[in-house]
Every structure is written in C-alpha cells, then in structure tokens.
Design a protein around this motif. Sequence first.
Motif, PDB file in Angstrom:
ATOM      1  N   TYR B  13      34.637  63.542  44.700  1.00  0.00           N
ATOM      2  CA  TYR B  13      33.747  64.116  46.014  1.00  0.00           C
ATOM      3  C   TYR B  13      32.602  64.725  45.401  1.00  0.00           C
ATOM      4  O   TYR B  13      32.281  65.341  44.406  1.00  0.00           O
ATOM      5  CB  TYR B  13      34.769  65.373  46.223  1.00  0.00           C
ATOM      6  CG  TYR B  13      35.829  64.842  46.921  1.00  0.00           C
ATOM      7  CD1 TYR B  13      36.061  64.426  48.295  1.00  0.00           C
ATOM      8  CD2 TYR B  13      37.132  65.009  46.300  1.00  0.00           C
ATOM      9  CE1 TYR B  13      37.075  64.005  48.864  1.00  0.00           C
ATOM     10  CE2 TYR B  13      38.396  64.738  46.920  1.00  0.00           C
ATOM     11  CZ  TYR B  13      38.431  64.055  48.061  1.00  0.00           C
ATOM     12  OH  TYR B  13      39.266  63.658  48.869  1.00  0.00           O
ATOM     13  N   ASN B  51      45.939  60.265  51.083  1.00  0.00           N
ATOM     14  CA  ASN B  51      44.912  60.171  51.838  1.00  0.00           C
ATOM     15  C   ASN B  51      44.584  58.660  51.817  1.00  0.00           C
ATOM     16  O   ASN B  51      44.098  57.855  52.582  1.00  0.00           O
ATOM     17  CB  ASN B  51      44.105  60.950  51.902  1.00  0.00           C
ATOM     18  CG  ASN B  51      44.252  62.484  52.877  1.00  0.00           C
ATOM     19  OD1 ASN B  51      45.317  62.390  53.408  1.00  0.00           O
ATOM     20  ND2 ASN B  51      43.642  63.529  52.277  1.00  0.00           N
ATOM     21  N   LEU B  55      44.569  55.430  54.363  1.00  0.00           N
ATOM     22  CA  LEU B  55      43.048  55.142  54.693  1.00  0.00           C
ATOM     23  C   LEU B  55      42.497  56.126  55.510  1.00  0.00           C
ATOM     24  O   LEU B  55      41.842  56.003  56.480  1.00  0.00           O
ATOM     25  CB  LEU B  55      43.060  53.760  55.559  1.00  0.00           C
ATOM     26  CG  LEU B  55      43.570  52.444  54.992  1.00  0.00           C
ATOM     27  CD1 LEU B  55      44.017  51.465  56.062  1.00  0.00           C
ATOM     28  CD2 LEU B  55      42.178  51.969  54.042  1.00  0.00           C
ATOM     29  N   LEU B  56      42.844  57.509  55.087  1.00  0.00           N
ATOM     30  CA  LEU B  56      41.842  58.479  55.634  1.00  0.00           C
ATOM     31  C   LEU B  56      40.763  58.973  54.787  1.00  0.00           C
ATOM     32  O   LEU B  56      40.086  59.703  55.297  1.00  0.00           O
ATOM     33  CB  LEU B  56      42.936  59.710  55.866  1.00  0.00           C
ATOM     34  CG  LEU B  56      44.411  59.655  56.424  1.00  0.00           C
ATOM     35  CD1 LEU B  56      45.064  60.904  56.592  1.00  0.00           C
ATOM     36  CD2 LEU B  56      44.341  58.843  57.497  1.00  0.00           C
ATOM     37  N   ASP B  57      40.487  58.291  53.862  1.00  0.00           N
ATOM     38  CA  ASP B  57      39.423  58.556  53.075  1.00  0.00           C
ATOM     39  C   ASP B  57      39.142  57.223  52.161  1.00  0.00           C
ATOM     40  O   ASP B  57      39.724  56.412  52.294  1.00  0.00           O
ATOM     41  CB  ASP B  57      39.942  59.836  51.822  1.00  0.00           C
ATOM     42  CG  ASP B  57      38.641  60.421  51.721  1.00  0.00           C
ATOM     43  OD1 ASP B  57      37.470  60.123  51.752  1.00  0.00           O
ATOM     44  OD2 ASP B  57      38.830  61.777  51.176  1.00  0.00           O
ATOM     45  N   ASN B  58      37.692  57.425  51.914  1.00  0.00           N
ATOM     46  CA  ASN B  58      37.288  56.328  51.231  1.00  0.00           C
ATOM     47  C   ASN B  58      37.513  56.291  49.521  1.00  0.00           C
ATOM     48  O   ASN B  58      37.345  57.189  48.952  1.00  0.00           O
ATOM     49  CB  ASN B  58      35.414  56.187  51.218  1.00  0.00           C
ATOM     50  CG  ASN B  58      35.359  55.407  52.647  1.00  0.00           C
ATOM     51  OD1 ASN B  58      36.020  54.797  53.123  1.00  0.00           O
ATOM     52  ND2 ASN B  58      34.100  55.845  53.342  1.00  0.00           N
ATOM     53  N   LYS B  76      35.947  48.371  59.086  1.00  0.00           N
ATOM     54  CA  LYS B  76      36.273  49.830  59.854  1.00  0.00           C
ATOM     55  C   LYS B  76      37.468  49.285  60.734  1.00  0.00           C
ATOM     56  O   LYS B  76      38.458  50.194  60.916  1.00  0.00           O
ATOM     57  CB  LYS B  76      35.037  50.203  60.574  1.00  0.00           C
ATOM     58  CG  LYS B  76      34.915  51.674  60.817  1.00  0.00           C
ATOM     59  CD  LYS B  76      33.585  52.054  61.295  1.00  0.00           C
ATOM     60  CE  LYS B  76      33.669  53.541  61.589  1.00  0.00           C
ATOM     61  NZ  LYS B  76      32.508  54.096  62.222  1.00  0.00           N
TER      62      LYS B  76
END
Lengths: 420, 231
Positions: B13, B51, B55-58, B76
């Motif tokens: 992050y 997550n 697939l809630l985050d990259n 996407k």
Amino acid sequence: MLKLAFRGVTRYKKRTIITAFAIGIAIVFSIFMKSLLTGVALDSDKNLIWNDTSSAKIYAPGYFEERDYYPIDVLITEEQGNALEQKLEENGFTNYTKEFVESAQIMFYEDPFPTSGSITAVLKAMDSSNTSAYKFEDSQIEGDWISNNVDGVVLGSKLSQDMNAEVGYYVTIQTKGKGGFIQAFDIPIIGIISTGDPVVDASTIFFDYNTINDYLELDGYSTNYSVSYSMNIAKVKSISDSETAILNNLIVPLKLEAYSWREIADDILQLQSSKGGFSNIFLFFTFFIAVVGISNTMLMAISERKNEIAMLKTLGYNNKFIKRLFTLEGTIIGFLGVFCGTIVGVLISLYYQIEGIDLSSFVGDSESIGYRINSVMHAFVSPTQVILIIILGLFVSMVAAYFAVRRTGRGEIAEMFRRI
Amino acid sequence: MSLIKTYNLSKVYKTQSEDVHALIDISIEIKKGELLAISGPSGSGKTTLLNLFGLLDNITSGDIELDNVKYSTLGKKDKTEIRRNMVGMIFQSYNLIPVLSASENVEMALNCLSKEQLAALNVNNKQDKKELCYKALKDVGLENLENRRPNELSGGQQQRISIARAIVKNPKVLLADEPTANLDKTNSLHILELISNLNETKDLTCIYSSHDKLVLDHVKRIIRLEDGRLC
C-alpha cells in the motif's frame, strides 16, 4: 433494479421530499411562467390583430416606411381604392376596411370639461359600412359606435379618462387635410370604446370615413386598406405570410404594397421575443437550482451508501449497474417532483387562465411591460409546453443524477470498504 | 486437488509518507474442500490476503490461481465475472442492504447472474429463484424470517443471511473476513458450526480470516501470518 431504486428513494423520506419539492417548485414556476407569457403574448397578438394591425395592410408605395410620421402625400387614390376593393372581393378577401389615419390634436375646454387642454392622438377614420377587418364588436362601447353620416367621434377609453370626457361633450380636432393644409373642426363625442388594447384605448380617436372625407377634403383618398384573413389568431399567425404574398401579387398592377401584421408590428414582436428570452434565462436558473438539489442528494446518498456499493461490487455487479441504479433513483425523485409540480403548476395556471392576474399595482401602465394588453394578464396552458417542461424536468433530473454518480464505483472494492 | 495457489504474492500500500508492505512473498496452496483460517495479529495481512483471493484488491506482485485461472491474466470484466460466479464473501459487518428483506438480500446474489449461469443453478424463472433463495435461507435456519428486514434481526441472524447470500450461487470458495467479530459466543458458535456443516455437506472450500480462538478451533488448517509474511 427498479425495486432497489424505489427502496433507495424511500429510505431517506425527508431528503427525497425536499429534493422533489425543489424540482416541483421549478416545474410549477416553469409551467406558470410559460403559461403566463404565452397567455400574455396571445392576448397581445389578439389585441393587435383585432384592434390595430388587422391581418395585413395595403399602402401606397413609400407609406409603410414613413408610417410613424403619417405622411399625407403618399395616399391611395379613390380610383386605386375602387380597383383594389374589386380585386379583393374577386379573390375572396372580403373582410377589408378602407381607412384614413393621421395624427391629430384634440383640444378641449373648461365647461363641460373640468379643465382645458389638448392631447395628441391618432385619428383613425374607417368606412363604417365595412369595418370587418377588425373585431370592435367585442369591445365595450359607451354611447354609439361610428356610423355612416353621423357626425361624431369615438374616443379610446383611456384617452377619455385622461380628458375626463363624457359622451355628448364637444371637442376640437386639429389635423392635416389632403395636400397638407391644417384643418380644425368641432365635433361631439358620440361614444367611448374600450378595446382592451392599451395603445388603442389611450391614443386613438375613431371617425366614420365619410365624415373625415368631408372635413379633410380627401376626395375619396385613403392612407391604407386593412385586410383580415380570419379572426382566429392561431390561423392568422399560420397563414399570414403566405396570404400576404398572395395579396402582394394581386395588387402589383395597382402599384400598391401589402404588409403582414408581423411586419407592421415588428418592433412590438421583437420586444416580446426579448422578454421571452429573459423568461428562459429565469427558467434556466430555476432548473439550475433543481439540478444542484438533485446532485447534492445523490452525492449524499452515494457517500452514505459506499458500503452497499462495495458489497454490490463484491457480489459481482459492475459499475454500469451501480451508475444506472443511482441515476434511476435520481430520476424517480425527479419524476416525483415533476409529477407533483406539473399538477400544481397546471392548476395554478388554469386558475389564472380563467381569473387573470391584475398586475396594475406592480407594473403600472401596461404599455411599459411591452405587451398590447391591459393590466389584467391571463395565462394560457399550452399542452405542448407542459409536455416539453415535463420532458425537460425528467431529463434534467436524470442528467443531474448521472453527473453526481458518474465516478461512483471506481477504485478497488477493498479501498471502498476501508473508507467507510 | 488444489483450488487456490499463490505465487510469491506481495501487496504494497502506497501512502504519502511510506510504502506499507502488507503481504510479502506469500506462496501457499489451498485444496478444494478445505476448511482453513488465515490467522495472525492485527495488521499481519490476513484481511489483505482474503481480499486478494476475492478480487477486491489489486496484486502488487506475484499471482493467484483460482480453479486454474490466473488472476494476472484477467481483465476488469473477467474479475467481475469471477466475483459473480466463483466467490462468496461474508464480512464482520454483514453488509446487508437495509431496505431489502432477508430473501431479497439473498436474491441480490442471483440477480446479477446471466441466464446461462442461472440455468446452471436450475433457475429458469422467478419462482425457481425464490425457491433457491428459500432453500439457502433454510440451510442457514432462517426460512421463517425471509420477509424480515436486517434491522428486525439479531447480529447472528444477519450474519446467517449474509452466509445464505454468499452460498446461494454455489460458489467455489467461501471467504469469511472476521465473521464472528461482532457476535457473542453463542451466535459465533452457531455461525462456525453452520460454515463447518456447509464445508462438509457441500464440499465448499471455506477460508476464514480471523484471530478468534473459537474460529481457529473450528478449522482443519491454520495459515499464520506475521508482518505480511508466512510464519
């Protein structure tokens, strides 16, 4: 989606009601303003056509350009007039009136008038046996209307008020005769007419043509012929240009020119048009406030429901669905406002269509507002305009909602959950 | 047979002042039908890993493979499709839609599926959809509360609705992020037993992210994380 959108709208009832109320107010104002302006413009056009311009006027060449100065040297001769009348009759233009129009000075004296004085007016002499180019029969007349070989003048009501004149009083009229000589004559007031057209009522004195023919030694000459295509204003508006073109073709051999009421009243119509433009600016700002309201509501809804948006994306809904959902919510709020606003707006407008609004205390002399109406304005509810406003209201709501939600759903879902 | 594999998975992050390494070089394998927990102290990266699975985050670097599909190859639309079909998720805060009833909340998981996907679940009309939702609610023991809205239900009941919503589409994996954190012990036990039961009866792969001892006692395997690394 529709069910979810409806539930979303009913979730914050107060906010929905306030936003719909703002849109409703915009719609009420829009319908009322448009109806009022339409009604006023219709009344104004009606007054113009029925009492002043008729559908068209026929002049000798050069008169139209100088008409504000009442030229006495550019007249229609009696021979031209007779030939013209024959042409008009032959071609179905049966509603015409022969006229002589000139500027005049009315002089009045103490006893019977309360005071002495003089007022400039427009002298309008018409062939009283055929005034079918106008619709004076709907006007309120005190005393008598002009008639053949009756020596007398009919005053506009506002003019008579200014003079404190009454039927039976004598006035002295000073005007120009054929050739330009100054003529003055005493004549009794035989009637007072109230047409509803403030300009006519405030400045016109009516004579029978034959009376004036004698006084001013006109030898049958006239300044113009007025021609009516119809007394239906909508019909006149639609056929005016084409009929005037036909008329012009007919009278070419007579070396005369015809001008439609639009050409004659061009300055008034331009003023009305500019006022219509101003009203559109007003409507734009009214709708702008509604747009801000609905955008704000949707932005708040999105901000408060990030959790749900993130969850919907987790379930597999895409951004397009989420945008559509919130846009639909905004549109539903808009629809509520438009629906209620339309009912209230139409009811208010219909009330003022029947009752009218007396704005004399606000606008004073009605001439100053640029329309040919007296101070009582009547709205006119046009279904086309109401439908257009409804479509505009819904479109604006949808666009406002879309712009508020267009960035919704962007970014990672985990980030959306974290920001809650 | 492995359902999920991670290959040198890292997540960073970026903040204004520094880069936070939430996950560093994680390579694990989760078999189909497993019941496991990702455990570790706060900030160890367990929710981040869950997550990424969902697939809630990259992913910053490395890769994840779910049922032989590598996440690095997905666009996407494909990611949305995987979330729609293959992954069921439940959260600590339930994340139910408050204006919808229990059965409508469950139905939301089906409403985004295509006709073919619905047909694969034997859903061919509205009635089938309702019956499937009812069955999912029955599986979690809430068949009599289908018309209640979330604010009319207890925390445990709400979490059970969220489980019904997650399992109704028959996903390949159930990801549960701290599912018992807001519940008392009794309700927590009910939820854990329910998920264990689903794991056994439906052969559903279930992955918890939790440091709750109750949760850890109910799983067959624990993956421990500390400062973003496997212990």
